[in-house]
Structure formats: structure tokens, C-alpha cells
Design a protein around this motif. Structure first.
Motif, mmCIF file in Angstrom:
data_model
loop_
_atom_site.group_PDB
_atom_site.id
_atom_site.type_symbol
_atom_site.label_atom_id
_atom_site.label_comp_id
_atom_site.label_asym_id
_atom_site.label_seq_id
_atom_site.Cartn_x
_atom_site.Cartn_y
_atom_site.Cartn_z
ATOM 1 N N TRP A 110 0.831 -1.204 0.000
ATOM 2 C CA TRP A 110 0.000 0.000 0.000
ATOM 3 C C TRP A 110 0.866 1.256 0.000
ATOM 4 O O TRP A 110 1.724 1.442 0.860
ATOM 5 C CB TRP A 110 -0.928 -0.001 1.209
ATOM 6 N N ALA A 111 0.645 2.125 -0.986
ATOM 7 C CA ALA A 111 1.335 3.418 -1.111
ATOM 8 C C ALA A 111 2.841 3.255 -1.042
ATOM 9 O O ALA A 111 3.542 4.061 -0.436
ATOM 10 C CB ALA A 111 0.847 4.385 -0.033
ATOM 11 N N GLY A 112 3.337 2.207 -1.693
ATOM 12 C CA GLY A 112 4.757 1.903 -1.601
ATOM 13 C C GLY A 112 5.664 2.780 -2.437
ATOM 14 O O GLY A 112 6.848 2.895 -2.144
ATOM 15 N N CYS A 113 5.138 3.404 -3.483
ATOM 16 C CA CYS A 113 5.969 4.247 -4.341
ATOM 17 C C CYS A 113 6.206 5.598 -3.670
ATOM 18 O O CYS A 113 5.237 6.311 -3.363
ATOM 19 C CB CYS A 113 5.312 4.444 -5.704
ATOM 20 N N PRO A 114 7.448 5.983 -3.419
ATOM 21 C CA PRO A 114 7.718 7.259 -2.737
ATOM 22 C C PRO A 114 7.446 8.477 -3.605
ATOM 23 O O PRO A 114 7.375 9.597 -3.088
ATOM 24 C CB PRO A 114 9.205 7.159 -2.380
ATOM 25 N N VAL A 115 7.286 8.294 -4.914
ATOM 26 C CA VAL A 115 7.097 9.418 -5.831
ATOM 27 C C VAL A 115 5.635 9.849 -5.902
ATOM 28 O O VAL A 115 5.289 11.014 -5.685
ATOM 29 C CB VAL A 115 7.617 9.074 -7.241
ATOM 30 N N ASP A 116 4.737 8.906 -6.198
ATOM 31 C CA ASP A 116 3.323 9.248 -6.364
ATOM 32 C C ASP A 116 2.405 8.525 -5.389
ATOM 33 O O ASP A 116 1.196 8.670 -5.454
ATOM 34 C CB ASP A 116 2.875 8.946 -7.800
ATOM 35 N N ARG A 117 2.984 7.711 -4.485
ATOM 36 C CA ARG A 117 2.231 6.972 -3.473
ATOM 37 C C ARG A 117 1.183 6.031 -4.071
ATOM 38 O O ARG A 117 0.156 5.743 -3.434
ATOM 39 C CB ARG A 117 1.558 7.935 -2.475
ATOM 40 N N ARG A 118 1.443 5.562 -5.240
ATOM 41 C CA ARG A 118 0.597 4.490 -5.778
ATOM 42 C C ARG A 118 1.087 3.150 -5.244
ATOM 43 O O ARG A 118 2.245 3.004 -4.866
ATOM 44 C CB ARG A 118 0.630 4.501 -7.303
ATOM 45 N N SER A 119 0.194 2.199 -5.227
ATOM 46 C CA SER A 119 0.502 0.891 -4.652
ATOM 47 C C SER A 119 0.945 -0.094 -5.731
ATOM 48 O O SER A 119 0.634 0.079 -6.918
ATOM 49 C CB SER A 119 -0.725 0.339 -3.924
ATOM 50 N N THR A 120 1.652 -1.106 -5.306
ATOM 51 C CA THR A 120 2.117 -2.148 -6.217
ATOM 52 C C THR A 120 1.317 -3.422 -5.996
ATOM 53 O O THR A 120 1.190 -3.899 -4.866
ATOM 54 C CB THR A 120 3.607 -2.442 -5.995
ATOM 55 N N SER A 121 0.746 -3.952 -7.078
ATOM 56 C CA SER A 121 -0.003 -5.202 -7.026
ATOM 57 C C SER A 121 0.902 -6.371 -7.389
ATOM 58 O O SER A 121 1.783 -6.243 -8.240
ATOM 59 C CB SER A 121 -1.189 -5.166 -8.000
ATOM 60 N N GLY A 122 0.658 -7.490 -6.745
ATOM 61 C CA GLY A 122 1.419 -8.689 -7.072
ATOM 62 C C GLY A 122 0.570 -9.933 -6.882
ATOM 63 O O GLY A 122 -0.212 -10.018 -5.937
ATOM 64 N N TYR A 123 0.699 -10.851 -7.811
ATOM 65 C CA TYR A 123 -0.005 -12.127 -7.645
ATOM 66 C C TYR A 123 0.756 -13.230 -8.344
ATOM 67 O O TYR A 123 1.601 -12.986 -9.218
ATOM 68 C CB TYR A 123 -1.444 -12.047 -8.160
ATOM 69 N N CYS A 124 0.468 -14.446 -7.928
ATOM 70 C CA CYS A 124 1.014 -15.633 -8.591
ATOM 71 C C CYS A 124 -0.037 -16.729 -8.558
ATOM 72 O O CYS A 124 -0.845 -16.800 -7.628
ATOM 73 C CB CYS A 124 2.316 -16.102 -7.923
ATOM 74 N N ILE A 125 -0.037 -17.555 -9.592
ATOM 75 C CA ILE A 125 -1.042 -18.610 -9.737
ATOM 76 C C ILE A 125 -0.340 -19.935 -9.981
ATOM 77 O O ILE A 125 0.581 -20.026 -10.802
ATOM 78 C CB ILE A 125 -2.011 -18.290 -10.889
ATOM 79 N N PHE A 126 -0.797 -20.960 -9.258
ATOM 80 C CA PHE A 126 -0.250 -22.305 -9.380
ATOM 81 C C PHE A 126 -1.298 -23.220 -9.991
ATOM 82 O O PHE A 126 -2.453 -23.230 -9.563
ATOM 83 C CB PHE A 126 0.173 -22.847 -8.015
ATOM 84 N N LEU A 127 -0.886 -23.974 -10.990
ATOM 85 C CA LEU A 127 -1.751 -24.951 -11.646
ATOM 86 C C LEU A 127 -1.169 -26.336 -11.396
ATOM 87 O O LEU A 127 -0.070 -26.642 -11.838
ATOM 88 C CB LEU A 127 -1.833 -24.680 -13.153
ATOM 89 N N GLY A 128 -1.903 -27.157 -10.649
ATOM 90 C CA GLY A 128 -1.381 -28.464 -10.302
ATOM 91 C C GLY A 128 -0.125 -28.379 -9.446
ATOM 92 O O GLY A 128 0.743 -29.247 -9.497
ATOM 93 N N GLY A 129 -0.006 -27.310 -8.668
ATOM 94 C CA GLY A 129 1.153 -27.138 -7.814
ATOM 95 C C GLY A 129 2.348 -26.504 -8.493
ATOM 96 O O GLY A 129 3.388 -26.304 -7.862
ATOM 97 N N ASN A 130 2.227 -26.152 -9.767
ATOM 98 C CA ASN A 130 3.324 -25.543 -10.521
ATOM 99 C C ASN A 130 2.988 -24.089 -10.856
ATOM 100 O O ASN A 130 1.860 -23.782 -11.244
ATOM 101 C CB ASN A 130 3.577 -26.314 -11.815
ATOM 102 N N LEU A 131 3.976 -23.226 -10.738
ATOM 103 C CA LEU A 131 3.791 -21.810 -11.019
ATOM 104 C C LEU A 131 3.615 -21.579 -12.516
ATOM 105 O O LEU A 131 4.479 -21.936 -13.314
ATOM 106 C CB LEU A 131 4.999 -21.018 -10.508
ATOM 107 N N VAL A 132 2.487 -20.977 -12.901
ATOM 108 C CA VAL A 132 2.198 -20.782 -14.322
ATOM 109 C C VAL A 132 1.941 -19.317 -14.685
ATOM 110 O O VAL A 132 2.020 -18.939 -15.850
ATOM 111 C CB VAL A 132 0.980 -21.633 -14.763
ATOM 112 N N SER A 133 1.629 -18.483 -13.705
ATOM 113 C CA SER A 133 1.330 -17.085 -14.008
ATOM 114 C C SER A 133 1.696 -16.219 -12.817
ATOM 115 O O SER A 133 1.481 -16.605 -11.666
ATOM 116 C CB SER A 133 -0.161 -16.917 -14.346
#
Length: 267
Positions: A140-163
Motif C-alpha cells: 500500500w502506497a509503496g511508491c515514494p514518488v506518487d504513493r501508488r501501490s504495487t499489485s502482485g499475484y502468482c497462480i499455481f496450476l497443479g502445484g506448478n507456477l504458471v502465471s
């Protein structure tokens, strides 16, 4: 991309490409770094002098962007330095070189796909039912320049990282619940797309996807059918995620911050 087969599974890496990056940056004999970015360094548009050779910075960052295909561990830091291409400074260049020195520690690191026991799931009669699991997180509000937030996600298919993805949000969020919910909406769309793809290639999509989130407020908004004044500005995202939860396509699970796998995509 190099593909190798073994008893462990199928491995994907870009070892030769990584070594070429080290050579181009004249860091083939450098001492490797333990992390892709110094946690004490905050990049902005004011510190350091402007680079004389802008193309040098842009070429190296572009190569690192292509490397994220098999190196999710550098996705966040590459997204940060990519935001500074218009006017890169000496401090930005040092941050890029720090990423390259990190790659020196394990140039052959990549992704491994193998049977992790997630194909035949106890309690589901369909033998072609794959488990799809997502993790979402935000800084949340991690950017010191404009205080916009950074989103992050990861998806596992059958236990393997795919996205996976690490990206700065396009708007400023006024609360941690709001920023977390925006990430949940993005990863829900990705989970829905993966389910459609699995159905087209012959796999069953009857098992609901599981989404792990470490923000209880965002999960409460997804489960509560009553809108409050404070959530009207994210009403579209609320309707989208809640619809998937109500129809049984998405299952929300609270995960402790210490066990949040998507954390590396936000900081």
C-alpha cells in the motif's frame, strides 16, 4: 529458453541469455549479490545525475524484462526500474547493475514443472480435475514518488507456477483494503481465464479456484452483500469478485503474511 527433461520434471531456464547479459554489462567476473535490490534504497526522480547514454539503460532493462519469463524472483525489481526509462539517473543505473550481479549467483535458475500430486484430488471424482490456486498481495502506497501501490499475484496450476505479475496500480488507493481488493479483482480475472483455457483443452473446471489473501477486510467486502459508503469507489471490482464467490467458482482463504507467496512481487 532452454528446456531440459529429467526424473525431477521439466525445467525451463535462460542460462545462456543470462550469461550474455552479464557479458554485455561487463560483470561476468563480478561478486554476486544476495538480493535483487538493496532494501534500503528508494529510487526516485531526483537523486543522482542524469545518464548521458539513455539507450544503454533502456537496452539492459529491456533484456531483464525478457528474462522475467523464467525468473519471477526479479519481476518486482525489473518493474521498478522499468518505470524510470524516460529520464534514468546514475542511481537507477546502479540499481540495474545490482540486479545483474544478483543473476550472477545462479544464472541457470528457472522454473521446474513436475507432478506434485495435485492432479487427482481427494473428494473429486473427475480424474481430470486440476487444482488452481492463486495468491494476491499489495504494497500500500509503496511508491515514494506518487504513493501508488504495487499489485502482485502468482497462480499455481497443479502445484506448478504458471502465471505471475508485479505492477504499479493506475490509481492511488485510500486504504489497504482498497488496494488489496483491486489485486483480488485482477487475479480473479486471471483465474477465470485459466479455467476457460483448461475447459477448452479437455480438463474439468468443476473445482473452484482458491485465492489466498492476507487482508481480512478485503475478504469481508467480497463476502458481504451490503455496500458501504467507503467502498462505492471500488464497486465494479466488488461486484465482479463477489459474483465469482457466490456462484462457487472462487474460494477465498485467509493466509498469514508470513505465508503469502505473492509478497515477493510487491516489495
Amino acid at each position: 529458453i532452454e528446456v531440459s527433461y529429467s526424473e525431477v520434471g521439466v525445467a525451463l531456464c535462460q542460462r545462456k541469455y543470462t550469461l550474455d547479459i552479464l557479458s554485455d554489462a561487463s560483470l561476468s567476473d563480478c561478486k554476486p549479490s544476495d538480493s535483487p535490490m538493496d532494501p534500503l534504497v528508494k529510487l526516485d526522480n531526483e537523486k543522482g545525475e542524469l545518464l548521458h547514454d539513455l539507450e544503454k539503460y533502456r537496452r539492459l532493462v529491456g533484456k531483464l524484462n525478457y528474462l522475467t519469463i523464467t525468473r519471477p524472483d526479479i519481476s518486482f525489481v525489473v518493474s521498478v526500474v522499468s518505470q524510470l526509462m524516460s529520464a534514468p539517473r546514475t542511481t537507477h543505473w546502479q540499481a540495474v547493475l545490482h540486479i545483474v550481479r544478483y543473476l550472477k549467483g545462479a544464472p541457470g535458475r528457472g522454473l521446474i514443472f513436475r507432478d506434485r500430486g495435485h492432479l487427482h484430488i481427494v473428494g473429486y471424482s473427475d480424474p481430470d480435475c486440476l487444482e488452481v490456486t492463486g495468491y494476491s498481495d499489495a504494497d500500500w502506497a509503496g511508491c515514494p514518488v506518487d504513493r501508488r501501490s504495487t499489485s502482485g499475484y502468482c497462480i499455481f496450476l497443479g502445484g506448478n507456477l504458471v502465471s505471475w505479475k508485479s505492477k504499479k496500480q493506475s490509481v492511488v488507493s485510500r486504504s489497504s483494503a482498497e488496494v488489496e481488493y483491486r489485486v483480488m479483482a485482477n487475479v480473479t480475472r486471471e483465474l477465470q481465464w485459466i479455467h476457460m483455457l483448461l475447459t477448452e483443452i479437455g480438463f474439468s473446471a468443476t473445482r473452484p479456484s482458491t485465492l489466498h489473501c492476507d487482508n481480512k477486510s478485503a475478504m469481508h467486502i467480497a463476502s458481504n452483500s451490503v455496500f458501504h459508503e467507503r467502498t462505492k469507489h471500488i464497486e465494479v471490482d466488488c461486484h465482479y469478485v463477489r459474483e465469482k464467490v457466490n456462484c462457487g467458482e472462487l474460494k477465498l482463504v485467509h493466509t498469514r503474511s508470513e505465508e503469502q507467496l505473492a509478497d515477493i512481487f510487491t516489495k
